[in-house]
Scaffold this active site. Structure first.
Site, PDB file in Angstrom:
ATOM      1  CG  ASP A 176     -18.888 -14.079  17.180  1.00 56.50           C
ATOM      2  OD1 ASP A 176     -17.820 -14.721  17.133  1.00 56.50           O
ATOM      3  OD2 ASP A 176     -19.159 -13.163  16.385  1.00 56.50           O
ATOM      4  CB  ALA A 195     -15.713  -5.554  25.754  1.00 60.07           C
ATOM      5  CE1 TYR A 196     -19.638  -8.968  18.661  1.00 61.20           C
ATOM      6  CE2 TYR A 196     -18.035 -10.756  18.715  1.00 61.20           C
ATOM      7  CZ  TYR A 196     -19.202 -10.207  18.218  1.00 61.20           C
ATOM      8  OH  TYR A 196     -19.940 -10.901  17.292  1.00 61.20           O
ATOM      9  CB  ALA A 197     -15.194 -12.516  23.289  1.00 61.34           C
TER      10      ALA A 197
END
Length: 240
Positions: A139, A151-153
């Site tokens: 991403d 958390a996603y990053a």
């Protein structure tokens, strides 16, 4: 003698959006495809009717990941490539169990590709120099970070790092690269105001659609030299 059947390309999360577009792209090229899906969308039936091998998978646990790997091992003696497209996007919302959010993001974006790359390594090897590929979908936020999706990053950053480690481990037989997209296409429910705000974040001010991803995947698959690299698809967003 008859022409040898190409080895299949495995696409995780191939039931919708970019994964689905990639599956159809390869099918139209007479390239065998194995697709994982979590939810049985109507599009899955179309893929099956077109000859794709579609396997329902639960990547929320390591046991589910390994069960999927076992099914792939039963299905084919080799793989042309693995495209790690399966993803989830969870924000740190008030009241959300933060440990659960982090665990979920790490499970789908780190544990799943890590375990599958190891479990299916032998299917990628033995086909010649630079003959196989792994592509991780990361991403744009890997470099920038995200205050709303921490958390996603972090999990996508771990996957980005894993790209280089697997490139070292699997060369020269297998090339390992990552694609780091920002906005590629909108969801149907996105309103006009949101769409304009999102478009204004990049220099190119457009959502290019799946073809931009497909073209880059094709380039990586046909290269005999590029490995251990991350390729941004962000329309110059880093310069805004």
């Amino acid at each position: 003698m008859g022409k040898t059947q190409p080895l299949p390309i495995l696409i995780t999360g191939g039931g919708r959006r970019i994964g689905l577009a990639l599956a159809w792209h390869f099918i139209n090229q007479k390239q065998p495809v194995i697709v994982s899906y979590r939810t049985h969308y109507p599009a899955i039936d179309g893929l099956i009717n077109a000859g794709a091998q579609c396997i329902q998978a639960d990547f929320s646990t390591n046991d589910g990941v390994m069960a999927f790997a076992d099914e792939v091992l039963k299905t084919t003696h080799g793989l042309r490539a693995i495209l790690h497209n399966a993803s989830a996007w969870i924000a740190e919302k008030p009241g959300a169990p933060l440990a659960d959010v982090l665990a979920c993001m790490m499970q789908i974006h780190v544990n799943t590709p890590y375990l599958l790359n190891h479990a299916l390594e032998r299917l990628l090897r033995g086909h010649g120099h630079a003959a196989s590929d792994i592509i991780h979908f990361t991403d744009y936020v890997v470099e920038r970070g995200s205050d709303k999706h921490v958390a996603y990053a972090a999990s996508k950053a771990a996957l980005d790092n894993m790209t280089r480690s697997f490139a070292r481990k699997l060369a020269p037989e297998v090339k390992v690269n990552s694609i780091a997209p920002s906005l590629i296409l909108f969801n149907e429910h996105d309103d006009a105001e949101y769409r304009q705000q999102a478009l204004n974040k990049s220099l190119m001010k457009t959502a290019p659609g799946e073809k931009e991803v497909i073209d880059l995947v094709d380039y990586l698959l046909t290269s005999c030299f590029v490995t251990g690299r991350s390729f941004p698809l962000d329309g110059g967003r880093h310069l805004r």
